[in-house]
Design an enzyme around this catalytic site. Sequence first.
Site, PDB file in Angstrom:
ATOM      1  N   ARG A 211       6.432  -8.035  -5.083  1.00  0.00           N
ATOM      2  CA  ARG A 211       5.715  -8.639  -3.957  1.00  0.00           C
ATOM      3  C   ARG A 211       4.240  -8.267  -3.896  1.00  0.00           C
ATOM      4  NH1 ARG A 211      11.036  -8.571  -2.759  1.00  0.00           N
ATOM      5  NH2 ARG A 211      10.922  -6.683  -3.978  1.00  0.00           N
ATOM      6  N   THR A 212       3.960  -6.973  -4.029  1.00  0.00           N
ATOM      7  CA  THR A 212       2.569  -6.541  -3.857  1.00  0.00           C
ATOM      8  C   THR A 212       1.706  -7.136  -4.969  1.00  0.00           C
ATOM      9  OG1 THR A 212       3.403  -4.520  -2.860  1.00  0.00           O
ATOM     10  CG2 THR A 212       1.091  -4.531  -3.492  1.00  0.00           C
TER      11      THR A 212
ATOM     12  N   LYS B  93      -2.758   6.248 -26.298  1.00  0.00           N
ATOM     13  CA  LYS B  93      -3.537   6.901 -27.365  1.00  0.00           C
ATOM     14  C   LYS B  93      -4.140   8.204 -26.868  1.00  0.00           C
ATOM     15  CE  LYS B  93      -5.107   2.427 -29.191  1.00  0.00           C
ATOM     16  NZ  LYS B  93      -6.339   1.649 -29.396  1.00  0.00           N
TER      17      LYS B  93
ATOM     18  N   ARG C 156      -1.888   0.304  -8.210  1.00  0.00           N
ATOM     19  CA  ARG C 156      -0.688   1.018  -7.742  1.00  0.00           C
ATOM     20  C   ARG C 156      -0.407   2.112  -8.765  1.00  0.00           C
ATOM     21  NH1 ARG C 156       5.019  -1.418  -5.814  1.00  0.00           N
ATOM     22  NH2 ARG C 156       3.732  -1.695  -3.974  1.00  0.00           N
TER      23      ARG C 156
ATOM     24  N   HIS D 290       0.431   3.328   1.547  1.00  0.00           N
ATOM     25  CA  HIS D 290       0.523   1.918   1.134  1.00  0.00           C
ATOM     26  C   HIS D 290      -0.230   1.117   2.201  1.00  0.00           C
ATOM     27  CE1 HIS D 290       1.772  -1.631  -0.786  1.00  0.00           C
ATOM     28  NE2 HIS D 290       3.072  -1.420  -0.919  1.00  0.00           N
TER      29      HIS D 290
HETATM   30  C1  NCD Z   1       7.488  -0.822  -1.064  1.00  0.00           C
HETATM   31  C2  NCD Z   1       6.760   0.156  -1.954  1.00  0.00           C
HETATM   32  O1  NCD Z   1       6.457  -0.135  -3.103  1.00  0.00           O
HETATM   33  O2  NCD Z   1       6.451   1.219  -1.432  1.00  0.00           O
HETATM   34  N1  NCD Z   1       7.552  -2.109  -1.610  1.00  0.00           N
HETATM   35  C3  NCD Z   1       6.541  -2.982  -1.372  1.00  0.00           C
HETATM   36  O3  NCD Z   1       5.400  -2.743  -1.699  1.00  0.00           O
HETATM   37  N2  NCD Z   1       6.858  -4.107  -0.715  1.00  0.00           N
HETATM   38  C4  NCD Z   1       8.795  -0.341  -0.584  1.00  0.00           C
HETATM   39  C5  NCD Z   1       9.813   0.116  -1.566  1.00  0.00           C
HETATM   40  O4  NCD Z   1       9.630   0.101  -2.773  1.00  0.00           O
HETATM   41  O5  NCD Z   1      10.882   0.498  -1.080  1.00  0.00           O
END
Ligand code: NCD
Length: 361
Positions: A87-88, A116, A137, A170
Amino acid sequence: MEQNKRLGDISWQDFKALSVVEKGSYCQGEPMHTLVAQQFSRAQLQELCTLATRIKRICKRRAGANFLKTLLSDKRAMLYFAQPSSRTYLSFNAACQTLGLDTMDVRDTKTSSEVKGESPEDTLRTFSSYADMIIMRHPVGGFAERVAWMLAHTNREIPVLNAGSGADQHPTQALLDIYTLERSFEKIGGIDGKHIAFVGDLQRGRTVRSLAWLLTLYKDMTLHFVAPEPLQIGQDILDLLDAAGTRYVVTQDFAAVLPVADAIYMTRIQDEWDVDGESSTIDTSSFSIGAEHMEIIKESTVIMHPLPRRKEISTDIDNDPRAIYWRQMRNGMWIRAALILTTFGRQAEAHQYYDDYKPQN
Ligand code: NCD
């Protein structure tokens, strides 16, 4: 909150030692970074929500969608996702496309020169040579902050957007959650005064940690943290809530919370952080929601989840109008577009278009 402190003016040691709220005041300058939930004020949240809705409405017509695509057609974004994401990643990518940004990505560190032996810092600095923004991320908590600080000490300080760091932050998920709550409570007095229940792995769920903070910006809130003891919310978050004067309840009694909650925010067990499979020994059976609970909760209560889910929400309730997690997910695309546009300071052009053409719905 003091504004416009510059990451380029502070040493890493000094920056690292700051409280998370103080760190937030280093994100608002030029460029704007999105690193921690604590950087946002209520006024900024309101602006982002308004802009998200306007972008969404503009996008409904082809002429509007074409206009939006011109707004950032001079920019390129790097999506660096060193942890799994559906999703993100997709909503950020879609948000970029909506605004005309070209995107590049690395979604698996095995495909980058990190194998490397290149340091993660050098890898990110490399991305900054080709991109005008980094959306990242990473499994290491605080690494997005480190990258923003590091780039501020080069001649390519470009915005860094934290799309999930370790088990700690997040911030953009928290933005989409606020946007979802705003829209859900639009006709019942807004977010102020509501009871929000967080259920599941609150210890390691970064979405909850970021959202709990944003809710301190609203008046007369009550937060309910519902989890088995080993997975309860961290003391650092409770300290922030205390400092902000936000009321909260820490409990294992989900049944007692169900009838009072205005929003129930479910989360999955984050067992990727287990050291030795310890999650499997915790009884989480009473921290899930299904058809039998729908009678008990209010008509106006919304059920949210950052997703992915496992068994904590039964698919039986997916079609109940109070189950809003699919809409919540889609909201992420619009609020992320609003954030990206704001990051580049181009939001006035979208507002102007909206005022000129007044798109409906
Ligand atoms: C969350 C995350 O990655 O922290 N997912 C997301 O970004 N929608 C929640 C999760 O992984 O449980």
